[in-house]
Motif scaffolding. Sequence first.
Motif, PDB file in Angstrom:
ATOM      1  N   SER A  79     -18.474 -85.306  46.395  1.00 51.26           N
ATOM      2  CA  SER A  79     -18.887 -86.674  46.740  1.00 51.26           C
ATOM      3  C   SER A  79     -17.796 -87.463  47.446  1.00 51.26           C
ATOM      4  O   SER A  79     -18.094 -88.354  48.247  1.00 51.26           O
ATOM      5  N   ASP A  80     -16.529 -87.145  47.179  1.00 52.60           N
ATOM      6  CA  ASP A  80     -15.459 -87.898  47.830  1.00 52.60           C
ATOM      7  C   ASP A  80     -15.024 -87.289  49.159  1.00 52.60           C
ATOM      8  O   ASP A  80     -14.156 -87.829  49.830  1.00 52.60           O
ATOM      9  N   GLY A  81     -15.608 -86.181  49.557  1.00 52.13           N
ATOM     10  CA  GLY A  81     -15.347 -85.624  50.884  1.00 52.13           C
ATOM     11  C   GLY A  81     -14.382 -84.457  50.916  1.00 52.13           C
ATOM     12  O   GLY A  81     -14.300 -83.766  51.917  1.00 52.13           O
ATOM     13  N   PHE A  82     -13.610 -84.225  49.869  1.00 55.06           N
ATOM     14  CA  PHE A  82     -12.705 -83.071  49.868  1.00 55.06           C
ATOM     15  C   PHE A  82     -12.588 -82.543  48.434  1.00 55.06           C
ATOM     16  O   PHE A  82     -12.833 -83.255  47.468  1.00 55.06           O
ATOM     17  N   LEU A  83     -12.213 -81.289  48.322  1.00 49.79           N
ATOM     18  CA  LEU A  83     -12.052 -80.648  47.014  1.00 49.79           C
ATOM     19  C   LEU A  83     -10.588 -80.659  46.609  1.00 49.79           C
ATOM     20  O   LEU A  83      -9.718 -80.236  47.369  1.00 49.79           O
ATOM     21  N   SER A  84     -10.318 -81.127  45.427  1.00 50.83           N
ATOM     22  CA  SER A  84      -8.958 -81.070  44.907  1.00 50.83           C
ATOM     23  C   SER A  84      -8.837 -79.871  43.968  1.00 50.83           C
ATOM     24  O   SER A  84      -9.824 -79.216  43.635  1.00 50.83           O
ATOM     25  N   ALA A  85      -7.634 -79.590  43.547  1.00 48.46           N
ATOM     26  CA  ALA A  85      -7.406 -78.469  42.643  1.00 48.46           C
ATOM     27  C   ALA A  85      -8.094 -78.699  41.297  1.00 48.46           C
ATOM     28  O   ALA A  85      -8.616 -77.758  40.686  1.00 48.46           O
ATOM     29  N   ILE A  86      -8.132 -79.948  40.859  1.00 44.89           N
ATOM     30  CA  ILE A  86      -8.793 -80.263  39.585  1.00 44.89           C
ATOM     31  C   ILE A  86     -10.292 -80.032  39.691  1.00 44.89           C
ATOM     32  O   ILE A  86     -10.908 -79.474  38.767  1.00 44.89           O
ATOM     33  N   ASP A  87     -10.891 -80.406  40.814  1.00 44.04           N
ATOM     34  CA  ASP A  87     -12.325 -80.177  41.021  1.00 44.04           C
ATOM     35  C   ASP A  87     -12.656 -78.686  40.999  1.00 44.04           C
ATOM     36  O   ASP A  87     -13.634 -78.257  40.400  1.00 44.04           O
ATOM     37  N   ILE A  88     -11.828 -77.900  41.663  1.00 42.41           N
ATOM     38  CA  ILE A  88     -12.057 -76.461  41.708  1.00 42.41           C
ATOM     39  C   ILE A  88     -11.919 -75.849  40.312  1.00 42.41           C
ATOM     40  O   ILE A  88     -12.714 -74.998  39.909  1.00 42.41           O
ATOM     41  N   MET A  89     -10.927 -76.298  39.549  1.00 44.49           N
ATOM     42  CA  MET A  89     -10.740 -75.780  38.185  1.00 44.49           C
ATOM     43  C   MET A  89     -11.907 -76.174  37.274  1.00 44.49           C
ATOM     44  O   MET A  89     -12.347 -75.375  36.439  1.00 44.49           O
ATOM     45  N   GLN A  90     -12.414 -77.399  37.424  1.00 40.80           N
ATOM     46  CA  GLN A  90     -13.560 -77.812  36.619  1.00 40.80           C
ATOM     47  C   GLN A  90     -14.801 -76.989  36.951  1.00 40.80           C
ATOM     48  O   GLN A  90     -15.534 -76.573  36.055  1.00 40.80           O
ATOM     49  N   LEU A  91     -15.029 -76.731  38.229  1.00 43.13           N
ATOM     50  CA  LEU A  91     -16.162 -75.897  38.627  1.00 43.13           C
ATOM     51  C   LEU A  91     -15.997 -74.462  38.138  1.00 43.13           C
ATOM     52  O   LEU A  91     -16.955 -73.840  37.665  1.00 43.13           O
ATOM     53  N   ALA A  92     -14.798 -73.934  38.247  1.00 49.72           N
ATOM     54  CA  ALA A  92     -14.554 -72.560  37.802  1.00 49.72           C
ATOM     55  C   ALA A  92     -14.732 -72.434  36.291  1.00 49.72           C
ATOM     56  O   ALA A  92     -15.331 -71.461  35.801  1.00 49.72           O
TER      57      ALA A  92
END
Length: 91
Positions: free
Chosen positions: A51-64
Amino acid sequence: MQRSYCPFGARSALPIAETAELLNRLRTGFWFFGLGSWSFGICDRTIAAVSDGFLSAIDIMQLATASFFAMGWFLLKPRQQPDTIEPDFNE
């Protein structure tokens, strides 16, 4: 009809087969509820991540992490218990 054994001396209200069927249905229903919950959680995390336009490392870890636990939940699907077959000792 054979009733199940109750250690307290009282008779059980449900026969053993009906109790096993009830537990199997509860287990399967709980699994389906969890499957929907994990699907919603992954969709929610995906929408929040992009939603904010880019993926951060925290977002990727939460999805994983959510995907890992959802796959684990999927693999814990309860087995359908086959009807018990009485052995034939007369053969």
